[in-house]
Scaffold this active site. Structure first.
Site, PDB file in Angstrom:
ATOM      1  N   LYS A 198     -34.691 -13.519  -7.597  1.00  0.00           N
ATOM      2  CA  LYS A 198     -33.651 -12.601  -8.066  1.00  0.00           C
ATOM      3  C   LYS A 198     -33.982 -12.199  -9.507  1.00  0.00           C
ATOM      4  O   LYS A 198     -33.376 -12.661 -10.472  1.00  0.00           O
ATOM      5  CB  LYS A 198     -32.261 -13.232  -7.943  1.00  0.00           C
ATOM      6  CG  LYS A 198     -31.154 -12.187  -7.877  1.00  0.00           C
ATOM      7  CD  LYS A 198     -29.902 -12.748  -7.248  1.00  0.00           C
ATOM      8  CE  LYS A 198     -28.716 -11.811  -7.384  1.00  0.00           C
ATOM      9  NZ  LYS A 198     -28.830 -10.550  -6.655  1.00  0.00           N
ATOM     10  N   GLU A 229     -34.706  -5.347   4.141  1.00  0.00           N
ATOM     11  CA  GLU A 229     -33.336  -5.552   3.658  1.00  0.00           C
ATOM     12  C   GLU A 229     -32.849  -4.282   2.979  1.00  0.00           C
ATOM     13  O   GLU A 229     -33.609  -3.326   2.807  1.00  0.00           O
ATOM     14  CB  GLU A 229     -33.270  -6.741   2.699  1.00  0.00           C
ATOM     15  CG  GLU A 229     -34.089  -6.547   1.434  1.00  0.00           C
ATOM     16  CD  GLU A 229     -33.996  -7.714   0.451  1.00  0.00           C
ATOM     17  OE1 GLU A 229     -33.035  -8.503   0.528  1.00  0.00           O
ATOM     18  OE2 GLU A 229     -34.885  -7.813  -0.411  1.00  0.00           O
ATOM     19  N   LEU A 250     -34.631 -11.098  -0.404  1.00  0.00           N
ATOM     20  CA  LEU A 250     -33.805 -12.056  -1.139  1.00  0.00           C
ATOM     21  C   LEU A 250     -32.912 -12.752  -0.121  1.00  0.00           C
ATOM     22  O   LEU A 250     -32.239 -12.086   0.674  1.00  0.00           O
ATOM     23  CB  LEU A 250     -32.936 -11.348  -2.178  1.00  0.00           C
ATOM     24  CG  LEU A 250     -32.110 -12.332  -3.003  1.00  0.00           C
ATOM     25  CD1 LEU A 250     -32.987 -13.005  -4.056  1.00  0.00           C
ATOM     26  CD2 LEU A 250     -30.931 -11.653  -3.667  1.00  0.00           C
TER      27      LEU A 250
HETATM   28  N1  PMP Z   1     -31.014  -8.407  -1.201  1.00  0.00           N
HETATM   29  C1  PMP Z   1     -31.096  -7.826  -2.402  1.00  0.00           C
HETATM   30  C2  PMP Z   1     -32.326  -7.082  -2.757  1.00  0.00           C
HETATM   31  C3  PMP Z   1     -30.024  -7.918  -3.302  1.00  0.00           C
HETATM   32  O1  PMP Z   1     -30.108  -7.341  -4.509  1.00  0.00           O
HETATM   33  C4  PMP Z   1     -28.846  -8.591  -2.901  1.00  0.00           C
HETATM   34  C5  PMP Z   1     -27.639  -8.682  -3.790  1.00  0.00           C
HETATM   35  N2  PMP Z   1     -27.900  -8.903  -5.111  1.00  0.00           N
HETATM   36  C6  PMP Z   1     -28.808  -9.180  -1.646  1.00  0.00           C
HETATM   37  C7  PMP Z   1     -29.912  -9.075  -0.814  1.00  0.00           C
HETATM   38  C8  PMP Z   1     -27.588  -9.936  -1.177  1.00  0.00           C
HETATM   39  O2  PMP Z   1     -27.490 -11.164  -1.823  1.00  0.00           O
HETATM   40  P1  PMP Z   1     -26.089 -11.875  -2.042  1.00  0.00           P
HETATM   41  O3  PMP Z   1     -25.447 -11.989  -0.707  1.00  0.00           O
HETATM   42  O4  PMP Z   1     -26.449 -13.198  -2.608  1.00  0.00           O
HETATM   43  O5  PMP Z   1     -25.306 -11.025  -2.977  1.00  0.00           O
END
Ligand code: PMP
Length: 292
Positions: A145, A177, A201
């Site tokens: 992240k 994603e 992620l």
């Molecule tokens: N993929 C990416 C590229 C993201 O930026 C995010 C959110 N920040 C997610 C997936 C989703 O992650 P989360 O459920 O932890 O917010």
């Protein structure tokens, strides 16, 4: 309204970010976004754990232990009397004369965190939103992240340019994603999503959804699926901390890509049955963690 700057609760206008902060110059840092419901941090432990993992993956040592960080974030929410919203937090590798290589051990990470009121996207969750397929042009460590979000930003802008809520990225023919979310399809009662590899992620919302499915006996397959399989899905949704479980009910034609020639409606153009069921179960999880 206060923010945290290097461990202190201060006024937002009272801080200076150095022009040679490595976050500012290189995007050399990591971040998290945590949802706050009813003044409580949802999936707090998972977010903090992922933050430390991201730090480790870029060889950055955070200047606080987990308990101290947790306490700081909770104090911030209390101080700002935040009920429904988010905490944004980031660590950069610190301030040093510009050079690509890591600075010496004397340079400490710069930490900021702030809160923002953010309503839950009720009507979009109820009615669904439009998505668009875009090429995944990002690097090969999407599991981190990282503050480096140019690929994600360009994808999201492509979506905005087409009046869409989110860009669903694909690497060659494989759906990875969203630009700031994870992507799921439902086919014949099964939930498919990309496995948690270096190409995505591993969203905290994604993990909550997979846990719910396990508990409820909903069949999940973590496997790479193709653009054609996405187009053929019964239901599509994306997930993220701020968007929760967001149904995609239509895919726009991407004028810049030849992969989807025409606009496509998913199912009957309304959020599907299993997506709605997962939304309800997700709601229960919020209640369990933040309202009891
Ligand atoms: N993929 C990416 C590229 C993201 O930026 C995010 C959110 N920040 C997610 C997936 C989703 O992650 P989360 O459920 O932890 O917010």
């Amino acid at each position: 309204e206060k923010i945290i700057f290097n461990g202190e609760l201060v006024e937002r206008t009272g801080i200076n970010i150095d022009i040679e902060d490595r976050g500012y110059q290189f995007g050399d840092g990591i971040y998290e976004v945590i949802r706050v419901y009813n003044g409580k941090l949802f999936t707090k432990e998972e977010h903090i754990k992922r933050l430390y993992e991201s730090a480790e993956k870029i060889s950055m040592e955070l200047p606080y232990d987990r308990n101290s960080l947790e306490e700081q974030l909770e104090n911030l929410v209390k101080e700002n009397q935040l009920k429904t919203g988010i905490i944004y937090l980031q660590f950069t590798r610190g301030v040093a004369m510009r050079a690509h290589g890591f600075p010496g051990d004397d340079v400490v990470p710069v930490f900021i965190a702030y809160t923002r009121e953010v309503e839950r996207p009720e009507s979009s969750m109820k009615n669904g939103v439009k998505g668009i397929l875009v090429d995944d042009i990002r690097w090969l460590r999407c599991d981190i992240k990282s503050l480096n979000l140019l690929g994600n930003i360009l994808a999201k802008q492509e979506a905005a340019n087409h009046g869409c809520f989110e860009a669903i990225q694909h690497r060659s023919n494989i759906v990875t994603e969203g630009s700031s979310s994870n992507a799921f399809v439902i086919k014949n009662g099964e939930l498919w999503t990309h496995p948690a590899t270096n190409l995505i992620l591993n969203g905290i919302t994604r993990r909550v959804i997979l846990d719910i499915c396990k508990e409820q006996g909903i069949q999940v397959i973590e496997k790479p699926f193709t653009v054609d399989e996405l187009l053929d899905a019964d239901e599509i949704f994306i997930s993220s901390t701020t968007s929760e479980i967001m149904p995609i009910v239509q895919l726009a034609k991407n004028t810049k890509s030849d992969i989807l020639l025409n606009e496509k409606t998913i199912g009957d153009g309304k959020p599907g049955q299993l997506t709605r069921k997962l939304q309800e179960l997700f709601e229960k999880e919020i209640e369990k963690q933040c309202y009891s």
